[in-house]
Write a protein that holds these residues in place. Structure first.
Motif, PDB file in Angstrom:
ATOM      1  N   ILE A  90       0.831  -1.187   0.000  1.00  0.00           N
ATOM      2  CA  ILE A  90       0.000   0.000   0.000  1.00  0.00           C
ATOM      3  C   ILE A  90       0.868   1.239   0.000  1.00  0.00           C
ATOM      4  CG2 ILE A  90      -1.890  -1.129   1.205  1.00  0.00           C
ATOM      5  CD1 ILE A  90      -0.916   0.338   3.738  1.00  0.00           C
ATOM      6  N   THR A  91       0.226   2.344  -0.193  1.00  0.00           N
ATOM      7  CA  THR A  91       0.942   3.602  -0.351  1.00  0.00           C
ATOM      8  C   THR A  91       1.830   3.932   0.830  1.00  0.00           C
ATOM      9  OG1 THR A  91      -0.955   4.357  -1.613  1.00  0.00           O
ATOM     10  CG2 THR A  91       0.625   6.024  -0.934  1.00  0.00           C
ATOM     11  N   ALA A  92       1.320   3.746   2.046  1.00  0.00           N
ATOM     12  CA  ALA A  92       2.058   4.168   3.232  1.00  0.00           C
ATOM     13  C   ALA A  92       3.208   3.232   3.584  1.00  0.00           C
ATOM     14  CB  ALA A  92       1.110   4.277   4.425  1.00  0.00           C
ATOM     15  N   GLN A  93       3.331   2.104   2.891  1.00  0.00           N
ATOM     16  CA  GLN A  93       4.385   1.143   3.197  1.00  0.00           C
ATOM     17  C   GLN A  93       5.176   0.828   1.922  1.00  0.00           C
ATOM     18  OE1 GLN A  93       4.979   0.182   6.220  1.00  0.00           O
ATOM     19  NE2 GLN A  93       3.108   0.541   7.354  1.00  0.00           N
ATOM     20  N   SER A  94       5.700   1.852   1.295  1.00  0.00           N
ATOM     21  CA  SER A  94       6.384   1.655   0.024  1.00  0.00           C
ATOM     22  C   SER A  94       7.608   2.546  -0.075  1.00  0.00           C
ATOM     23  CB  SER A  94       5.436   1.975  -1.142  1.00  0.00           C
ATOM     24  OG  SER A  94       5.106   3.356  -1.134  1.00  0.00           O
ATOM     25  N   ILE A  95       8.476   2.222  -1.019  1.00  0.00           N
ATOM     26  CA  ILE A  95       9.645   3.053  -1.277  1.00  0.00           C
ATOM     27  C   ILE A  95       9.213   4.447  -1.711  1.00  0.00           C
ATOM     28  CG2 ILE A  95      11.609   3.376  -2.826  1.00  0.00           C
ATOM     29  CD1 ILE A  95      11.948   0.378  -2.875  1.00  0.00           C
ATOM     30  N   GLN A  96       8.160   4.500  -2.537  1.00  0.00           N
ATOM     31  CA  GLN A  96       7.704   5.793  -3.040  1.00  0.00           C
ATOM     32  C   GLN A  96       7.274   6.705  -1.893  1.00  0.00           C
ATOM     33  OE1 GLN A  96       6.920   2.811  -4.450  1.00  0.00           O
ATOM     34  NE2 GLN A  96       8.326   3.185  -6.171  1.00  0.00           N
ATOM     35  N   GLU A  97       6.530   6.155  -0.928  1.00  0.00           N
ATOM     36  CA  GLU A  97       6.087   6.967   0.197  1.00  0.00           C
ATOM     37  C   GLU A  97       7.279   7.366   1.069  1.00  0.00           C
ATOM     38  OE1 GLU A  97       3.354   8.974   2.697  1.00  0.00           O
ATOM     39  OE2 GLU A  97       3.292   8.261   0.626  1.00  0.00           O
ATOM     40  N   PHE A  98       8.207   6.435   1.255  1.00  0.00           N
ATOM     41  CA  PHE A  98       9.421   6.724   2.015  1.00  0.00           C
ATOM     42  C   PHE A  98      10.186   7.887   1.391  1.00  0.00           C
ATOM     43  CE2 PHE A  98      14.064   5.839   2.124  1.00  0.00           C
ATOM     44  CZ  PHE A  98      14.299   6.125   3.459  1.00  0.00           C
ATOM     45  N   LEU A  99      10.415   7.822   0.077  1.00  0.00           N
ATOM     46  CA  LEU A  99      11.156   8.874  -0.612  1.00  0.00           C
ATOM     47  C   LEU A  99      10.373  10.183  -0.636  1.00  0.00           C
ATOM     48  CD1 LEU A  99      12.701   6.891  -3.604  1.00  0.00           C
ATOM     49  CD2 LEU A  99      13.875   7.779  -1.582  1.00  0.00           C
ATOM     50  N   SER A 100       9.055  10.072  -0.731  1.00  0.00           N
ATOM     51  CA  SER A 100       8.223  11.273  -0.709  1.00  0.00           C
ATOM     52  C   SER A 100       8.392  12.027   0.609  1.00  0.00           C
ATOM     53  CB  SER A 100       6.758  10.902  -0.916  1.00  0.00           C
ATOM     54  OG  SER A 100       5.925  12.033  -0.790  1.00  0.00           O
ATOM     55  N   ASN A 101       8.404  11.279   1.706  1.00  0.00           N
ATOM     56  CA  ASN A 101       8.598  11.905   3.016  1.00  0.00           C
ATOM     57  C   ASN A 101       9.994  12.479   3.163  1.00  0.00           C
ATOM     58  OD1 ASN A 101       6.303  11.516   5.235  1.00  0.00           O
ATOM     59  ND2 ASN A 101       6.202   9.792   3.817  1.00  0.00           N
ATOM     60  N   ILE A 102      10.989  11.774   2.629  1.00  0.00           N
ATOM     61  CA  ILE A 102      12.366  12.259   2.709  1.00  0.00           C
ATOM     62  C   ILE A 102      12.534  13.537   1.884  1.00  0.00           C
ATOM     63  CG2 ILE A 102      14.781  11.717   2.214  1.00  0.00           C
ATOM     64  CD1 ILE A 102      13.485  10.088   4.489  1.00  0.00           C
ATOM     65  N   ASN A 103      12.010  13.513   0.658  1.00  0.00           N
ATOM     66  CA  ASN A 103      12.194  14.642  -0.253  1.00  0.00           C
ATOM     67  C   ASN A 103      11.434  15.886   0.186  1.00  0.00           C
ATOM     68  OD1 ASN A 103      13.797  12.998  -1.876  1.00  0.00           O
ATOM     69  ND2 ASN A 103      12.078  12.362  -3.160  1.00  0.00           N
ATOM     70  N   SER A 104      10.319  15.682   0.866  1.00  0.00           N
ATOM     71  CA  SER A 104       9.515  16.831   1.298  1.00  0.00           C
ATOM     72  C   SER A 104       9.939  17.362   2.666  1.00  0.00           C
ATOM     73  CB  SER A 104       8.028  16.448   1.352  1.00  0.00           C
ATOM     74  OG  SER A 104       7.805  15.436   2.321  1.00  0.00           O
ATOM     75  N   ASN A 105      10.927  16.715   3.269  1.00  0.00           N
ATOM     76  CA  ASN A 105      11.343  17.081   4.621  1.00  0.00           C
ATOM     77  C   ASN A 105      12.411  18.179   4.581  1.00  0.00           C
ATOM     78  OD1 ASN A 105      11.144  16.648   7.472  1.00  0.00           O
ATOM     79  ND2 ASN A 105      13.111  15.594   7.402  1.00  0.00           N
ATOM     80  N   THR A 106      12.013  19.337   4.021  1.00  0.00           N
ATOM     81  CA  THR A 106      12.989  20.418   3.845  1.00  0.00           C
ATOM     82  C   THR A 106      12.594  21.704   4.556  1.00  0.00           C
ATOM     83  OG1 THR A 106      11.880  20.999   1.771  1.00  0.00           O
ATOM     84  CG2 THR A 106      13.798  19.527   1.633  1.00  0.00           C
ATOM     85  N   THR A 107      11.310  21.893   4.792  1.00  0.00           N
ATOM     86  CA  THR A 107      10.852  23.123   5.434  1.00  0.00           C
ATOM     87  C   THR A 107      11.199  23.112   6.911  1.00  0.00           C
ATOM     88  OG1 THR A 107       8.990  23.177   3.901  1.00  0.00           O
ATOM     89  CG2 THR A 107       8.882  24.649   5.801  1.00  0.00           C
TER      90      THR A 107
END
Length: 489
Positions: A90-107
């Motif tokens: 599922i979305t919340a348990q995937s590489i894509q979601e992991f990378l999405s959280n990492i990439n958006s963790n800038t603010t």
């Protein structure tokens, strides 16, 4: 369904063929359809050329339908997929979601502290795959994760020390009947989420009281990271994004349980679970040649990492699935009968995944433990308990403690571990992985000074009220439905 790594993460549902049990069509909760006051049952559904699903009413009005999705919480863990080391991706348990959280963790205002917890089985599998030592795996992972702006790398063998100590103390209390009749023997281990799902949703009537309430190492680390470590670094639990790397797809299911969600802080104890094999896909996604990465020169501290700082070797326990049988057996022998057990001699049952060990005092068998891996052996244990429970002959129950794992050969052979093509090749790879895992300094969990410090300063002792509140959980009988979607396999 293909098991190739390149299509391992399709958006639907995946089975790995470990100890396969015939799947049930009643495998997910039914879709809830709201009642419509103006629906006479004559509408129809069509698929348009662009792939959209539309509902066409009697008067020709079209309505676009929402795309149906299956999440981990919809799974009923029938005796098919969930208990066969599958993964529902599922979305919340995937590489894509992991990378999405990492990439958006800038603010800066919303930036989260990112913690990754690595299991010892996963590091052993990666070491076997890349033909390097487990210490080199850690040093290269530190370099890789630093490039992704990840803040901390921890080791779940640290939290496993808590899980072993709490399990052993719980067993002794059950043996002395200090916990009452509602927590009988044999005590069944609780670290395997595939087994827990199977028990909750297939044998909830009579098996749940026998299961240890102690959380798994993954979920204990989730508790430590979100509610102990967060205080040390002075941030809110919800401002930590906690990722675990595990040998098992079912750990995704475990992390998604409502029991491990904190309503006050609006956060899960473990936010995302990636399997060992998914880490290879992560390297591919980031165009990383792992073997060419520099080894981090940063010291691997012993805090939240079971490592001997002087020798730079890992501490661990015997047993590639966490060593529950051996540790609880030794602990109980000493605590209950003042017997020091040095060597454990197993009696192998009908296969290598079923073993027994017993302790005799003055000619009387006072402890009888078993190890049961794979669902064929699990079903035999369940059948014995069911029979004895039904005829109310508690004295006839064959064991005092059973270490249960869903996968044959245990966690080292978990469904999420790296695999090789071919039976012979995979068997040799598994042996190499196990050798890597066993390259460690054997140390009793009670000798871990960091563990004892946390017991003293945060939990007020092993199996205390605070420890039970924070490090234990509960299980729930889950009813199956009789009108679920029919899934064709």
């Amino acid at each position: 369904m293909s098991n190739k790594s390149e299509d391992r993460f399709s958006s639907v549902l995946k089975l790995t063929e470990f100890d396969y049990i015939v799947p049930s069509q009643i495998c997910i909760k039914p879709v809830e359809t709201p009642e419509k006051s103006n629906d006479n049952g004559n509408s129809k559904i069509e698929i348009e050329s662009n792939g959209r699903y539309v509902e066409i009413s009697e008067d020709g009005t079209k309505k676009q339908l929402e795309k149906a999705t299956i999440t981990l919480n919809d799974c009923l863990a029938c005796s098919g997929c969930i208990t066969s080391a599958e993964s529902v991706l599922i979305t919340a348990q995937s590489i894509q979601e992991f990378l999405s959280n990492i990439n958006s963790n800038t603010t800066d205002s919303d930036k989260k502290t990112i913690v990754v917890t690595l299991s010892p089985q996963s590091r052993a599998s990666l070491a076997a795959y890349y033909k390097i030592s487990t210490l080199q795996v850690i040093k290269k992972l530190k370099t890789f994760f630093k490039s992704l702006n990840i803040d901390y790398l921890f080791d779940s063998s640290f939290s496993r020390d808590f899980s072993l100590l709490e399990s052993a103390a719980e067993f002794v209390a059950r043996y002395k009947k200090q916990l009452g009749e509602d927590q009988p023997l044999p005590m069944l281990s609780s670290a395997c989420p595939g087994w827990i799902c199977y028990a909750e949703k297939t044998h909830g009537d009579y098996i749940l009281p026998y299961i240890s309430t102690t959380k798994s190492p993954q979920q204990i680390m989730g508790t430590l990271v979100k509610y102990y470590f967060s205080k040390k670094i002075n941030i809110e639990p919800s401002n930590i994004y906690h990722v675990t790397i595990m040998p098992c797809y079912d750990k995704k299911l475990e992390a998604s349980r409502n029991d491990f969600y904190n309503d006050i802080f609006k956060t899960k104890d473990v936010d995302c679970v990636l399997s060992t094999s998914e880490i290879l896909d992560l390297f591919k996604e980031k165009n990383t040649d792992f073997i060419q990465l520099e080894e981090s020169t940063e010291a691997i501290t012993s805090e939240y990492f079971n490592i001997n700082q002087e020798q730079q070797e890992f501490y661990g326990v015997k047993g590639s699935s966490g060593g529950y049988l051996e540790f609880v057996f030794r602990y109980a022998a000493k605590e209950l009968f003042n017997v020091d057990v040095n060597e454990i001699e197993y009696k192998v049952g009908r296969n290598q995944d079923f073993k027994e060990v017993s302790l005799e005092v003055n000619g009387e068998k006072v402890l009888n433990f078993a190890l049961a891996y794979g669902f064929r052996n699990i079903q035999n244990i369940v059948r014995k308990i069911k029979t004895n429970t039904t005829i109310k002959k508690e004295s006839a129950l064959p064991y005092h403690f059973v270490e249960i794992m869903a996968c044959p050969s245990g966690c080292i052979n978990g469904g999420g571990q790296i695999k090789q093509e071919g039976i012979k090749e995979n068997k040799a790879f598994l042996l190499e992985t196990e050798e890597n895992y066993n390259q460690q300094i054997i140390r009793n969990p009670q000798d871990n000074p960091q563990v004892q410090e946390i017991y003293k300063n945060w939990l007020n002792g092993c199996f205390s009220h605070d420890a039970i509140t924070k490090l234990h959980t509960q299980y729930h009988r889950i009813e199956k439905t009789t009108n679920a979607l029919n899934i064709k396999w």
